[in-house]
Design a protein around this motif. Structure first.
Motif, PDB file in Angstrom:
ATOM      1  N   ARG A  14       0.836  -1.201   0.000  1.00 13.86           N
ATOM      2  CA  ARG A  14       0.000   0.000   0.000  1.00 13.86           C
ATOM      3  C   ARG A  14       0.879   1.262   0.000  1.00 13.86           C
ATOM      4  O   ARG A  14       0.563   2.253  -0.645  1.00 13.86           O
ATOM      5  N   LEU A  15       1.968   1.166   0.721  1.00 15.01           N
ATOM      6  CA  LEU A  15       2.912   2.294   0.743  1.00 15.01           C
ATOM      7  C   LEU A  15       3.483   2.542  -0.655  1.00 15.01           C
ATOM      8  O   LEU A  15       3.589   3.689  -1.121  1.00 15.01           O
ATOM      9  N   LEU A  16       3.822   1.459  -1.330  1.00 14.93           N
ATOM     10  CA  LEU A  16       4.375   1.609  -2.683  1.00 14.93           C
ATOM     11  C   LEU A  16       3.325   2.172  -3.643  1.00 14.93           C
ATOM     12  O   LEU A  16       3.643   2.988  -4.527  1.00 14.93           O
ATOM     13  N   ASP A  17       2.121   1.742  -3.466  1.00 12.94           N
ATOM     14  CA  ASP A  17       1.043   2.287  -4.309  1.00 12.94           C
ATOM     15  C   ASP A  17       0.879   3.792  -4.064  1.00 12.94           C
ATOM     16  O   ASP A  17       0.660   4.573  -4.995  1.00 12.94           O
ATOM     17  N   ALA A  18       0.999   4.155  -2.802  1.00 11.73           N
ATOM     18  CA  ALA A  18       0.892   5.587  -2.473  1.00 11.73           C
ATOM     19  C   ALA A  18       2.033   6.361  -3.134  1.00 11.73           C
ATOM     20  O   ALA A  18       1.837   7.474  -3.650  1.00 11.73           O
ATOM     21  N   VAL A 109       9.207  17.938   0.919  1.00  7.77           N
ATOM     22  CA  VAL A 109       8.041  17.877   0.028  1.00  7.77           C
ATOM     23  C   VAL A 109       7.593  16.439  -0.242  1.00  7.77           C
ATOM     24  O   VAL A 109       6.422  16.084  -0.052  1.00  7.77           O
ATOM     25  N   PHE A 110       8.520  15.627  -0.691  1.00 10.21           N
ATOM     26  CA  PHE A 110       8.122  14.272  -1.081  1.00 10.21           C
ATOM     27  C   PHE A 110       7.673  13.459   0.128  1.00 10.21           C
ATOM     28  O   PHE A 110       6.662  12.746   0.068  1.00 10.21           O
ATOM     29  N   ALA A 111       8.421  13.548   1.205  1.00 14.01           N
ATOM     30  CA  ALA A 111       8.074  12.748   2.392  1.00 14.01           C
ATOM     31  C   ALA A 111       6.683  13.112   2.897  1.00 14.01           C
ATOM     32  O   ALA A 111       5.880  12.240   3.241  1.00 14.01           O
ATOM     33  N   ARG A 112       6.410  14.392   2.944  1.00  7.34           N
ATOM     34  CA  ARG A 112       5.078  14.811   3.393  1.00  7.34           C
ATOM     35  C   ARG A 112       3.996  14.245   2.476  1.00  7.34           C
ATOM     36  O   ARG A 112       2.987  13.699   2.930  1.00  7.34           O
ATOM     37  N   ALA A 113       4.223  14.382   1.189  1.00  6.28           N
ATOM     38  CA  ALA A 113       3.210  13.912   0.230  1.00  6.28           C
ATOM     39  C   ALA A 113       3.022  12.406   0.347  1.00  6.28           C
ATOM     40  O   ALA A 113       1.890  11.897   0.283  1.00  6.28           O
ATOM     41  N   LEU A 114       4.118  11.700   0.534  1.00  2.78           N
ATOM     42  CA  LEU A 114       4.033  10.238   0.618  1.00  2.78           C
ATOM     43  C   LEU A 114       3.255   9.813   1.863  1.00  2.78           C
ATOM     44  O   LEU A 114       2.363   8.956   1.782  1.00  2.78           O
ATOM     45  N   ALA A 117      -0.357  10.414   1.510  1.00  2.00           N
ATOM     46  CA  ALA A 117      -1.022   9.506   0.558  1.00  2.00           C
ATOM     47  C   ALA A 117      -1.100   8.079   1.071  1.00  2.00           C
ATOM     48  O   ALA A 117      -1.900   7.285   0.576  1.00  2.00           O
ATOM     49  N   ALA A 118      -0.286   7.774   2.061  1.00  2.00           N
ATOM     50  CA  ALA A 118      -0.195   6.374   2.517  1.00  2.00           C
ATOM     51  C   ALA A 118      -1.272   6.073   3.547  1.00  2.00           C
ATOM     52  O   ALA A 118      -0.996   5.763   4.707  1.00  2.00           O
ATOM     53  N   ARG A 122      -0.431   3.330   8.619  1.00  2.00           N
ATOM     54  CA  ARG A 122      -0.072   3.669  10.011  1.00  2.00           C
ATOM     55  C   ARG A 122       1.285   4.362  10.095  1.00  2.00           C
ATOM     56  O   ARG A 122       2.179   3.964  10.834  1.00  2.00           O
ATOM     57  N   VAL A 123       1.401   5.377   9.277  1.00  2.00           N
ATOM     58  CA  VAL A 123       2.595   6.222   9.329  1.00  2.00           C
ATOM     59  C   VAL A 123       2.131   7.647   9.583  1.00  2.00           C
ATOM     60  O   VAL A 123       1.188   8.113   8.932  1.00  2.00           O
ATOM     61  N   THR A 124       2.769   8.303  10.520  1.00  2.00           N
ATOM     62  CA  THR A 124       2.372   9.673  10.827  1.00  2.00           C
ATOM     63  C   THR A 124       3.546  10.625  10.644  1.00  2.00           C
ATOM     64  O   THR A 124       4.711  10.231  10.756  1.00  2.00           O
ATOM     65  N   LEU A 125       3.215  11.859  10.361  1.00  2.31           N
ATOM     66  CA  LEU A 125       4.237  12.912  10.281  1.00  2.31           C
ATOM     67  C   LEU A 125       4.409  13.533  11.658  1.00  2.31           C
ATOM     68  O   LEU A 125       3.419  13.879  12.309  1.00  2.31           O
ATOM     69  N   THR A 126       5.633  13.669  12.092  1.00  3.87           N
ATOM     70  CA  THR A 126       5.913  14.331  13.373  1.00  3.87           C
ATOM     71  C   THR A 126       7.057  15.299  13.135  1.00  3.87           C
ATOM     72  O   THR A 126       8.200  15.019  13.478  1.00  3.87           O
ATOM     73  N   GLU A 127       6.717  16.411  12.547  1.00  2.85           N
ATOM     74  CA  GLU A 127       7.768  17.303  12.053  1.00  2.85           C
ATOM     75  C   GLU A 127       8.565  17.970  13.158  1.00  2.85           C
ATOM     76  O   GLU A 127       9.706  18.354  12.955  1.00  2.85           O
TER      77      GLU A 127
END
Lengths: 345, 376
Positions: A14-18, A109-114, A117-118, A122-127
Motif C-alpha cells: 500500500r505504501l508503494l502504491d501511495a 516535500v516528497f516525504a510529506r506527500a508520501l 497519501a499512505a 499507520r505512518v504519521t508525520l511528526t515534524e
C-alpha cells in the motif's frame, strides 16, 4: 483511516502504491525542484527511475525478513535524495506497525506527500518531534555524520538508534568491459540526484593501461554532456561549487580533466592517492592494473564505501571488501532492490 | 624547457635578498610582484602541471606581471602529484604533511632547503626573540616535539631543530626534545626548566598545540612555571591527538600554567606546502592583538573568493591564497584549505574552509583523500 491488522507485506504494498500515486502528481515537480535543487528534469528522472514502486513480492518479503520487530520506529530523513523517503519508511514499516516520520526541514516535500497519501499504512508525520521525547522503540536516522551523532547523543537510554550515515559509491570498470556501455551506465548512475547520496559513483577505477583510461574519460565526458542537455544539472550549493573548482584545478595540475556545462571528469595520475570529488556530477577516474590493486587503492576510503558498481559481482565483492556493500551493475547503482536500507547497515 | 640549476639558483638568490634586507632592516631589493611573476613563469616552464593549471585558468605565464596573475596550486595537488621544478634525483629533503584521517600525505620536495632555513630563521627570530625586552639568546630552547629522527619528514620538526640550533647555546640534541614515542617526558622537562631557573635563563618553549594540551593536562593545577622572560610558541591543530581547545583559552591556560605573559605565548601558522611561516606579533607590537598573524615581506596571504579566486573585499572571509617567494622550486602561490580574513596589521585564521558538505548521505570532500598507492 487506520488498518491496524493489515499484515506488513500488505502495508508495504500500500505504501508503494501511495508512492506511485505521488509520483504521478505532476504538480509536485516544481516544489520538489525548488526544495531539492534538482532541475525539473532531474526530479522527473528520479521519480521515474529511482522510486521503488515496482518492488517484487520477494523483495518486500526480504525486507520484512531482514527487519527486527520494534514497538515503534521514528524515522529522521535527510535532504538530497528525496525518493529515499520511500525506502526509509518501508524499512520502518517492515520493522514496526507504528511509524512516525520527521522529514528533512530543507527537503520535506516528497516525504510529506508520501505519508499523506499512505492511508492505512499507520505512518504519521511528526515534524517537530524531539529525539529526546521518544520513549521506546527505534530511531532510524539518515544523513550526515553530524546529524547521526546528534541523534545518538539525544536518544534516551533504551531507544535504539539505527544510523545510516555518510558514504560514497565507487565503480570498477573491468579489463574486458565494453567502454561505451560502461560510460553509459556510469553516466546514468552519476546524473540521478546530481550525484548526491551514497549510491552514486564518485570514484571510478578502470583496469587497463593509460589509453583505456583516457578513452573511458572521453566517452564518459561525451555521455555526461548529452545528459547535461537532457537532464540539466540543478543548483549546487556554494560549498559544492567551491569544491568543484578546487577539484578541477587540482586535476588540471595533477592529471587530466575535462568538463562540460554540468559535469567534471578527472583522470588521476598513475598510482596516486584516490581523491574523491564533491557531489554534483564530478567523477574521478583512476587506472588500476588489476582487482588486487583496486582493492589496495580503495583501502583508505573503504570504510566509507557503501555502494560498488561493477559488471562482475565477484569482482565487485572483492573490491567492496564485504557483504555490507551494495553491489550493482553499472547503470543500476541507483536502483537497488527494496530489500533493506541502501547501505545495508 | 630543459632544467638548468643556474636559473633556479638565481631565483633563490633573489628570494634570499628579501631575507637579507629584512634582517638588515633595509628596503626590499625589488618589488614583490617582480620576483613573483618570474617565479611563476619559471614554475610554469618546469612544472608541467602548473603549465596545465595556468592554461585551465586562462592565464598566460608570458604575460604575468603581478603576483596575482599567477594561479594558485591547491594543496591537494601536493597529495597526488609532484609539485617540483627539478628532477627527483636532486631532492635534498622532502617534507610530508601529517595527512588526513584517511592517510594521504602531501609532499614538498626541496633542492635547496637552506633557503627554507634562512627564511624561517629570520622571521622566527623576529617574532619569537624580538620585542622589548628581547629574549636573550643564546638561551635554552626546549621542544615539546619528537626529535627529528622520529619524524624526519616533518617540516615543523625541522624548523624547530633549526631554531634550536640558532637560538640555543649548543647544537640541539636528543635531550632538548621532550616527546618520545608519543609520550610527554615531563620529569626531564621539569629538570631542564629547573636548571634554567637556577641559571636565571629565560627559555624558549616550542611545541604543537596538542603537545601543550598534554602538558597542561599533565601538570593540572600545579602549574609549570618557566623562568622569567620565557616565551612559548605553539602551532598546529589537534587532529585527534588531544582534546580540542579554543585558541584563546589555550593561550590563557598556557600563560597561566607557565607563568608567562599571555603576549609571550605566540602562535605560528605554517604548512608543509610552504617555505614561509606567519606569526602573531604580540611580542613585537603592543597594539597587535592575539589571533592576528603577520607575514614576512616575502610572503602574502590573500583571502580569495572560493570560486572566482578573486581577492575578496577587505575584511571579508575568503580562502587563503598564500604567495611565498621562498617556494622557488615548487609553487609560488598555494591555495590552502583555510579560511582567513584581512584585519589591520595582518590576517586572522577562521578555520578550515568547509568541504563540500553534501545533503543526504553523501560525504564531504575533506574527509576523503585516500593514501598514495604503494604500487610502483
Amino acid at each position: 483511516m487506520d488498518t491496524p491488522d493489515l499484515p506488513a507485506l500488505a502495508r508495504l504494498r500500500r505504501l508503494l502504491d501511495a508512492a506511485a500515486e505521488v509520483a504521478r502528481a505532476t504538480d509536485l515537480v516544481a516544489p520538489l525542484s525548488e526544495s531539492t535543487g534538482l532541475s525539473p528534469q532531474g526530479v522527473a528522472l528520479a521519480l521515474s527511475r529511482c522510486l521503488e514502486t515496482d518492488a517484487t513480492d520477494a523483495d518486500l518479503a526480504a525486507l520484512v525478513r531482514n527487519a527486527s520487530p520494534a514497538p515503534h520506529v521514528h524515522v529522521i530523513l535527510s535532504a538530497g535524495v528525496f525518493t529515499a523517503a520511500l525506502r526509509a519508511i518501508a524499512v520502518a514499516c517492515a520493522t514496526s506497525s507504528s511509524v512516525s516520520v520527521r522529514p528533512s526541514r530543507r527537503d520535506p516535500v516528497f516525504a510529506r506527500a508520501l505519508v499523506r497519501a499512505a492511508i492505512g499504512v499507520r505512518v504519521t508525520l511528526t515534524e517537530d518531534a524531539e529525539v529526546a521525547s521518544i520513549r521506546d522503540g527505534e530511531v532510524h536516522v539518515y544523513g550526515r555524520d553530524e546529524t547521526v551523532e546528534a541523534v545518538r547523543g539525544a536518544a534516551r537510554p533504551g531507544v535504539r538508534v539505527r544510523a545510516h550515515g555518510a558514504g560514497i559509491g565507487v565503480a570498477l570498470v573491468t579489463g574486458d568491459a565494453d567502454l561505451e556501455e560502461a560510460a553509459r551506465g556510469l553516466a546514468d548512475d552519476v546524473v540521478v540526484f546530481d550525484q548526491r547520496g551514497c549510491l552514486s559513483p564518485r570514484v571510478v577505477l578502470i583496469e587497463g593501461p593509460q589509453p583505456r583510461g583516457e578513452q573511458l574519460v572521453a566517452l564518459l565526458h561525451a555521455r555526461l554532456a548529452e545528459l547535461d542537455d537532457a537532464v540539466p544539472r540543478g543548483r549546487l550549493e556554494p560549498e559544492e561549487r567551491s569544491q568543484a573548482s578546487r577539484y578541477m584545478e587540482t586535476m588540471a595540475f595533477a592529471g587530466r580533466v575535462v568538463h562540460g556545462r554540468g559535469h567534471i571528469v578527472g583522470l588521476a595520475p598513475t598510482g596516486s592517492a584516490i581523491l574523491v570529488p564533491p557531489p554534483g556530477r564530478h567523477v574521478h577516474v583512476a587506472l588500476v592494473r588489476d582487482v588486487e590493486e583496486a582493492s589496495r587503492r580503495l583501502h583508505p576510503i573503504a570504510r566509507r564505501v557503501v555502494a560498488v558498481g561493477c559488471d562482475s559481482e565477484e569482482v565487485g565483492r572483492a573490491i567492496g571488501g564485504g557483504a555490507r556493500v551494495r553491489l550493482s551493475r553499472l547503470g543500476w547503482m541507483q536502483r537497488p532492490p527494496l530489500d533493506g536500507p541502501v547501505d545495508l547497515r | 624547457m630543459a632544467w638548468d640549476p643556474s636559473e633556479s639558483d638565481a631565483l633563490h638568490g633573489r628570494a634570499l635578498a628579501f631575507v637579507r634586507s629584512f634582517e638588515a632592516d633595509a628596503a626590499m631589493p625589488e618589488p614583490f610582484d617582480a620576483l613573483a611573476a618570474d617565479l611563476a613563469r619559471f614554475q610554469a616552464a618546469h612544472v608541467p602541471g602548473y603549465a596545465r593549471l595556468c592554461e585551465a585558468r586562462g592565464a598566460d605565464p608570458a604575460h604575468f606581471r603581478r603576483a596575482a596573475d599567477a594561479p594558485a596550486v591547491p594543496t591537494e595537488a601536493f597529495k597526488i602529484s609532484r609539485v617540483s621544478t627539478f628532477p627527483a634525483a636532486l631532492e635534498q629533503v622532502t617534507f610530508l604533511t601529517s595527512g588526513t584521517t584517511l592517510g594521504a600525505r602531501g609532499a614538498h620536495a626541496m633542492r635547496r632547503p637552506s633557503t627554507y632555513d634562512t627564511a624561517a630563521l629570520a622571521f622566527g627570530r623576529w617574532a619569537l626573540t624580538g620585542g622589548t625586552p628581547a629574549l636573550p639568546v643564546p638561551c635554552p630552547v626546549l621542544m615539546l616535539a619528537p626529535p627529528p629522527e622520529e619524524l624526519p619528514d616533518s617540516s615543523l620538526t625541522h624548523m624547530m631543530h633549526v631554531f634550536a640550533g640558532a637560538f640555543g647555546a649548543a647544537p640541539p640534541g636528543p635531550a632538548d626534545y621532550f616527546i618520545r614515542d608519543g609520550i610527554l617526558e615531563l620529569s626531564a622537562l621539569d629538570a631542564r626548566v629547573a636548571r634554567a631557573m637556577v641559571a636565571r635563563q629565560s627559555v624558549l618553549l616550542l611545541g604543537t598545540s596538542f603537545a601543550f594540551v598534554h602538558l597542561l593536562d599533565a601538570v593540572a593545577d600545579a602549574g609549570f612555571r618557566l623562568p622569567p622572560g620565557s616565551r612559548a610558541m605553539q602551532t598546529g591543530g589537534f587532529k585527534g591527538r588531544s582534546r580540542e581547545v579554543d585558541a584563546a583559552e589555550l593561550r590563557r591556560d598556557i600563560a597561566q600554567a607557565l607563568g608567562v605573559d599571555p603576549r609571550a605565548v605566540v602562535s605560528e601558522y605554517g604548512m608543509t606546502e610552504l617555505s614561509s611561516q606567519f606569526y602573531e606579533a604580540t611580542l613585537r607590537d603592543a597594539s597587535m592583538k592575539p589571533g592576528v598573524y603577520v607575514e614576512p615581506p616575502w610572503a602574502r596571504v590573500v583571502p580569495v573568493h572560493p570560486e572566482s579566486r578573486e581577492p575578496v573585499a577587505e575584511g571579508d572571509p575568503g580562502i587563503a591564497r598564500i604567495e611565498d617567494l621562498m617556494n622557488v622550486d615548487s609553487a609560488f602561490a598555494v591555495l590552502a584549505a583555510d579560511r582567513v580574513r584581512r584585519v589591520p596589521g595582518g590576517f586572522e585564521l577562521l578555520g578550515r574552509w568547509p568541504g563540500a558538505s553534501p545533503r543526504g548521505c553523501s560525504i564531504a570532500v575533506d574527509e576523503l583523500v585516500g593514501a598514495p598507492s604503494t604500487v610502483s
